[in-house]
Structure formats: structure tokens, C-alpha cells
Motif scaffolding. Structure first.
Motif, PDB file in Angstrom:
ATOM      1  N   ALA A   2      66.812  23.248  55.073  1.00  0.00           N
ATOM      2  CA  ALA A   2      66.391  24.270  56.114  1.00  0.00           C
ATOM      3  C   ALA A   2      66.969  25.671  55.291  1.00  0.00           C
ATOM      4  O   ALA A   2      66.465  26.831  55.663  1.00  0.00           O
ATOM      5  CB  ALA A   2      67.105  24.086  57.452  1.00  0.00           C
ATOM      6  N   GLY A   3      68.258  25.500  54.370  1.00  0.00           N
ATOM      7  CA  GLY A   3      68.692  26.657  53.778  1.00  0.00           C
ATOM      8  C   GLY A   3      69.619  27.595  54.541  1.00  0.00           C
ATOM      9  O   GLY A   3      69.578  27.299  55.780  1.00  0.00           O
ATOM     10  N   THR A   4      70.180  28.435  54.089  1.00  0.00           N
ATOM     11  CA  THR A   4      70.946  29.313  54.788  1.00  0.00           C
ATOM     12  C   THR A   4      70.653  30.820  54.236  1.00  0.00           C
ATOM     13  O   THR A   4      70.579  31.135  53.200  1.00  0.00           O
ATOM     14  CB  THR A   4      72.241  29.198  54.239  1.00  0.00           C
TER      15      THR A   4
ATOM     16  N   LEU B 143      71.793  14.869  46.755  1.00  0.00           N
ATOM     17  CA  LEU B 143      72.739  13.923  45.721  1.00  0.00           C
ATOM     18  C   LEU B 143      72.030  13.752  44.628  1.00  0.00           C
ATOM     19  O   LEU B 143      72.684  13.610  43.505  1.00  0.00           O
ATOM     20  CB  LEU B 143      73.099  12.702  46.676  1.00  0.00           C
ATOM     21  N   GLY B 144      70.558  13.776  44.268  1.00  0.00           N
ATOM     22  CA  GLY B 144      70.123  13.491  43.267  1.00  0.00           C
ATOM     23  C   GLY B 144      70.125  14.693  42.212  1.00  0.00           C
ATOM     24  O   GLY B 144      69.566  14.678  41.252  1.00  0.00           O
ATOM     25  N   GLY B 145      70.460  15.814  42.717  1.00  0.00           N
ATOM     26  CA  GLY B 145      70.752  17.142  41.823  1.00  0.00           C
ATOM     27  C   GLY B 145      69.229  17.838  42.033  1.00  0.00           C
ATOM     28  O   GLY B 145      68.999  18.938  41.386  1.00  0.00           O
ATOM     29  N   HIS B 146      68.392  17.576  42.911  1.00  0.00           N
ATOM     30  CA  HIS B 146      67.199  18.053  43.118  1.00  0.00           C
ATOM     31  C   HIS B 146      67.309  19.181  44.319  1.00  0.00           C
ATOM     32  O   HIS B 146      68.218  18.988  45.117  1.00  0.00           O
ATOM     33  CB  HIS B 146      65.898  17.464  43.336  1.00  0.00           C
ATOM     34  N   PHE B 147      66.464  19.852  44.510  1.00  0.00           N
ATOM     35  CA  PHE B 147      66.397  21.177  45.447  1.00  0.00           C
ATOM     36  C   PHE B 147      65.251  20.741  46.560  1.00  0.00           C
ATOM     37  O   PHE B 147      64.454  20.836  46.025  1.00  0.00           O
ATOM     38  CB  PHE B 147      66.426  22.439  45.121  1.00  0.00           C
ATOM     39  N   MET B 148      65.650  20.466  47.716  1.00  0.00           N
ATOM     40  CA  MET B 148      64.679  20.211  48.668  1.00  0.00           C
ATOM     41  C   MET B 148      64.587  21.672  49.610  1.00  0.00           C
ATOM     42  O   MET B 148      65.628  21.945  49.990  1.00  0.00           O
ATOM     43  CB  MET B 148      65.276  19.059  49.606  1.00  0.00           C
ATOM     44  N   VAL B 149      63.353  22.084  49.736  1.00  0.00           N
ATOM     45  CA  VAL B 149      63.204  23.395  50.510  1.00  0.00           C
ATOM     46  C   VAL B 149      61.970  22.851  51.617  1.00  0.00           C
ATOM     47  O   VAL B 149      60.979  22.385  51.254  1.00  0.00           O
ATOM     48  CB  VAL B 149      62.543  24.239  49.544  1.00  0.00           C
ATOM     49  N   GLU B 150      62.644  23.558  53.000  1.00  0.00           N
ATOM     50  CA  GLU B 150      61.556  23.526  54.034  1.00  0.00           C
ATOM     51  C   GLU B 150      60.846  24.537  53.989  1.00  0.00           C
ATOM     52  O   GLU B 150      61.345  25.630  54.208  1.00  0.00           O
ATOM     53  CB  GLU B 150      62.319  23.048  55.102  1.00  0.00           C
TER      54      GLU B 150
ATOM     55  N   ARG C 287      58.285  19.858  53.306  1.00  0.00           N
ATOM     56  CA  ARG C 287      59.296  19.594  52.860  1.00  0.00           C
ATOM     57  C   ARG C 287      58.988  19.545  51.272  1.00  0.00           C
ATOM     58  O   ARG C 287      58.239  18.515  50.813  1.00  0.00           O
ATOM     59  CB  ARG C 287      60.198  18.576  53.267  1.00  0.00           C
ATOM     60  N   PHE C 288      59.529  20.453  50.476  1.00  0.00           N
ATOM     61  CA  PHE C 288      58.969  20.536  48.895  1.00  0.00           C
ATOM     62  C   PHE C 288      60.111  20.201  48.306  1.00  0.00           C
ATOM     63  O   PHE C 288      61.435  20.307  48.730  1.00  0.00           O
ATOM     64  CB  PHE C 288      58.582  21.970  48.637  1.00  0.00           C
ATOM     65  N   MET C 289      59.862  19.599  46.974  1.00  0.00           N
ATOM     66  CA  MET C 289      60.958  19.509  46.131  1.00  0.00           C
ATOM     67  C   MET C 289      60.606  20.573  44.946  1.00  0.00           C
ATOM     68  O   MET C 289      59.523  20.778  44.541  1.00  0.00           O
ATOM     69  CB  MET C 289      60.934  18.198  45.241  1.00  0.00           C
ATOM     70  N   VAL C 290      61.505  21.434  44.739  1.00  0.00           N
ATOM     71  CA  VAL C 290      61.574  22.609  43.786  1.00  0.00           C
ATOM     72  C   VAL C 290      61.432  22.002  42.550  1.00  0.00           C
ATOM     73  O   VAL C 290      62.268  21.302  41.875  1.00  0.00           O
ATOM     74  CB  VAL C 290      62.784  23.736  43.740  1.00  0.00           C
ATOM     75  N   ASP C 291      60.228  22.470  41.770  1.00  0.00           N
ATOM     76  CA  ASP C 291      59.679  22.058  40.236  1.00  0.00           C
ATOM     77  C   ASP C 291      59.590  22.780  39.597  1.00  0.00           C
ATOM     78  O   ASP C 291      58.327  23.467  39.497  1.00  0.00           O
ATOM     79  CB  ASP C 291      58.918  20.883  40.412  1.00  0.00           C
ATOM     80  N   THR C 292      60.437  23.579  38.624  1.00  0.00           N
ATOM     81  CA  THR C 292      60.065  24.839  37.775  1.00  0.00           C
ATOM     82  C   THR C 292      59.095  24.492  36.623  1.00  0.00           C
ATOM     83  O   THR C 292      58.609  25.049  35.934  1.00  0.00           O
ATOM     84  CB  THR C 292      61.193  25.386  36.937  1.00  0.00           C
ATOM     85  N   GLY C 293      58.956  23.076  36.437  1.00  0.00           N
ATOM     86  CA  GLY C 293      58.201  22.710  35.454  1.00  0.00           C
ATOM     87  C   GLY C 293      56.619  22.304  35.785  1.00  0.00           C
ATOM     88  O   GLY C 293      55.625  22.030  35.007  1.00  0.00           O
ATOM     89  N   ALA C 294      56.483  22.568  36.709  1.00  0.00           N
ATOM     90  CA  ALA C 294      55.141  22.577  37.554  1.00  0.00           C
ATOM     91  C   ALA C 294      54.367  23.981  37.656  1.00  0.00           C
ATOM     92  O   ALA C 294      55.036  24.745  38.155  1.00  0.00           O
ATOM     93  CB  ALA C 294      55.185  21.978  39.054  1.00  0.00           C
TER      94      ALA C 294
ATOM     95  N   GLU D 144      55.702  11.062  46.434  1.00  0.00           N
ATOM     96  CA  GLU D 144      56.726  10.856  47.538  1.00  0.00           C
ATOM     97  C   GLU D 144      57.014  12.258  48.172  1.00  0.00           C
ATOM     98  O   GLU D 144      57.382  12.179  49.415  1.00  0.00           O
ATOM     99  CB  GLU D 144      58.167  10.496  46.867  1.00  0.00           C
ATOM    100  N   ARG D 145      57.012  13.387  47.442  1.00  0.00           N
ATOM    101  CA  ARG D 145      57.264  14.721  47.924  1.00  0.00           C
ATOM    102  C   ARG D 145      56.287  15.817  47.382  1.00  0.00           C
ATOM    103  O   ARG D 145      56.026  15.602  45.986  1.00  0.00           O
ATOM    104  CB  ARG D 145      58.551  14.918  47.624  1.00  0.00           C
ATOM    105  N   SER D 146      56.000  16.671  47.927  1.00  0.00           N
ATOM    106  CA  SER D 146      55.066  17.699  47.252  1.00  0.00           C
ATOM    107  C   SER D 146      56.090  18.627  46.682  1.00  0.00           C
ATOM    108  O   SER D 146      57.155  18.723  46.719  1.00  0.00           O
ATOM    109  CB  SER D 146      54.414  18.734  48.571  1.00  0.00           C
ATOM    110  N   LEU D 147      55.390  19.327  45.696  1.00  0.00           N
ATOM    111  CA  LEU D 147      56.458  20.175  44.674  1.00  0.00           C
ATOM    112  C   LEU D 147      56.081  21.687  44.843  1.00  0.00           C
ATOM    113  O   LEU D 147      54.832  22.052  45.059  1.00  0.00           O
ATOM    114  CB  LEU D 147      55.851  19.748  43.254  1.00  0.00           C
ATOM    115  N   LEU D 148      57.279  22.342  44.842  1.00  0.00           N
ATOM    116  CA  LEU D 148      57.128  24.046  44.744  1.00  0.00           C
ATOM    117  C   LEU D 148      57.420  24.291  43.605  1.00  0.00           C
ATOM    118  O   LEU D 148      58.599  24.522  43.113  1.00  0.00           O
ATOM    119  CB  LEU D 148      58.248  24.228  45.754  1.00  0.00           C
ATOM    120  N   GLY D 149      56.384  24.597  42.879  1.00  0.00           N
ATOM    121  CA  GLY D 149      56.104  25.015  41.532  1.00  0.00           C
ATOM    122  C   GLY D 149      55.913  26.727  41.286  1.00  0.00           C
ATOM    123  O   GLY D 149      56.255  27.458  42.186  1.00  0.00           O
TER     124      GLY D 149
END
Length: 232
Positions: A106-108, A120-127, A136-143, A206-211
Motif C-alpha cells: 500500500a505504501g506510505t 522478504l524476497g527483496g522485491h518491491f510490491m506496489v498496489e 498488485r505489481f512487482m517492480v521490475d526495472t528490467g521490464a 504470478e504477478r504483473s510487472l511495473l516496468g
């Protein structure tokens, strides 16, 4: 035996309290009684209040200590409601901070920026809100683009059978195909980006990517101390 005060003393006291409240309201909100309708409503309310109050005071079963007790309770309730209303913005900020701690995706929000702690896996999840739908996205700068999973694409109203999967992406798992689409609006807290380039993945994800098609439209995005910060 305690001597009871005459009824007229209570009546004068109630009138004095009412007058003090009216004076305070007039100074606090000077424009409220400037219109004739407001003045008529005030006179009507005072008449009804005086009629009811006078009837209660003159009633033989009237007990001053109980009346004061109930009056104090209602005053405290009124003060509490006033405090809640006065600090509604601070309460909203506190609720957002608590939500950011309990639900990291949800972020602050702080100063127009939105911060996300690493999972916990080191990824950033963004709603995000995509055209009115929570995704809900997983941030992926490689996308290169925002990549929607088939499930999220269906939730957004896309008919996968009518999409053209003409794009080819090379990933760690090999080549995958995607169908180009445009997202009308992507919102993350106070950050709003219109007309975002995206693609729908042909294979299940498993999750959409925020590229980068979204991230490059921001004023800034940084990662520091396991915290992702997005700024408009």
C-alpha cells in the motif's frame, strides 16, 4: 438536608450558558447569521428549546443533579466529536502510515512521494489503481513495459482471445509473447500517470510487472536502505 435552588435560578443559568454559546458561535462563524433564513431558524430553535427547557424545569420531578449529569455527558460527546473532526486530516495520515506498515504494497505517502519497503524476497510490491481496478505489481526495472498477467488483464476487461500477441520479449526463462495495450490511468497514491504503454503476457504469471514505461514517466524513483521511493 440539601436545599434545592429555585427554578428560576436554573432558568437564568441555562439562559446564560446558551447566550455564551451563541456569542462564541457568532465570533467563530461571523457569516452564519448574516442571512435572514438563518436568523429565522435560530429564533425558531430558541423558541422550541425554551419551551422544552421551561417545561422540564417546571416539572415537579425535575432533578437538577441528574440533568447536569446528562448535560455533562452530552457536552463531552460533543467535544469528542469536535476533536475528531478537527484532527481528521492527521487521523487520515496516521491510518495511511499504519496501512503502509501492515500492508507494505500500500505504501506510505509523505510529502507527495510514496515509499515502499522491500518484501522478504527483496522485491518491491506496489498496489496501484489501473483504470479503477486495484492491481498488485512487482517492480521490475528490467521490464521495458508494464506487463499484465493474463488474470489481471481479464480483471481490467481485456478479452484475451481478441488480443494480438505480436511482441516478443526475452526473459530469463526464454522468449515470451505479449499483446500491446494502453492503460488509461495508473495511480499510486497521489501519483497519477495517464496513457501508459503496457502489454498482456501470453503465459500465466504470478504477478504483473511495473516496468519502465511507467517508471520513466515519474519525476524520480530511487532505492535506498531497502526502500523504494516514487516521486511524481
Amino acid at each position: 438536608m440539601t436545599r434545592r435552588l429555585p427554578w428560576w435560578v436554573w432558568l437564568v443559568g441555562a439562559g446564560a450558558v446558551l447566550a455564551a454559546v451563541l456569542i462564541w458561535l457568532d465570533r467563530r462563524f461571523p457569516d452564519v447569521l448574516s442571512e435572514r433564513d438563518s436568523q429565522v431558524n435560530l429564533v425558531r430553535a430558541l423558541f422550541v428549546l425554551g419551551l422544552v427547557g421551561g417545561s422540564v424545569i417546571l416539572h415537579r420531578r425535575f432533578k437538577a443533579h441528574k440533568a447536569l449529569k446528562y448535560l455533562a455527558i452530552w457536552v463531552l460527546i460533543g467535544v469528542a466529536l469536535l476533536l475528531v473532526y478537527s484532527f481528521r486530516h492527521e487521523a487520515d495520515d496516521l491510518a495511511r502510515r499504519l496501512a503502509g506498515e501492515l500492508v507494505p504494497s500500500a505504501g506510505t505517502v509523505a510529502g507527495g512521494a510514496v515509499r515502499f519497503p522491500a518484501s522478504l524476497g527483496g522485491h518491491f510490491m506496489v498496489e496501484a489503481d489501473v483504470d479503477g481496478v486495484a492491481v498488485r505489481f512487482m517492480v521490475d526495472t528490467g521490464a521495458t513495459d508494464v506487463v499484465l498477467s493474463p488474470a489481471d488483464a481479464r480483471r481490467l476487461g481485456y478479452d484475451l482471445d481478441r488480443l494480438s500477441f505480436t511482441r516478443v520479449y526475452r526473459t530469463a526463462n526464454g522468449q515470451v509473447r505479449g499483446a500491446p495495450v494502453r492503460l488509461g490511468r495508473v495511480s499510486i497514491g497521489p501519483i497519477v500517470v495517464d496513457d501508459v504503454r503496457a502489454s498482456v503476457n501470453s503465459a500465466a504469471m504470478e504477478r504483473s510487472l511495473l516496468g519502465m514505461s511507467f517508471l520513466n514517466r515519474l519525476g524520480e524513483y530511487t532505492v535506498s536502505d531497502d526502500t523504494l521511493t516514487l516521486r511524481p
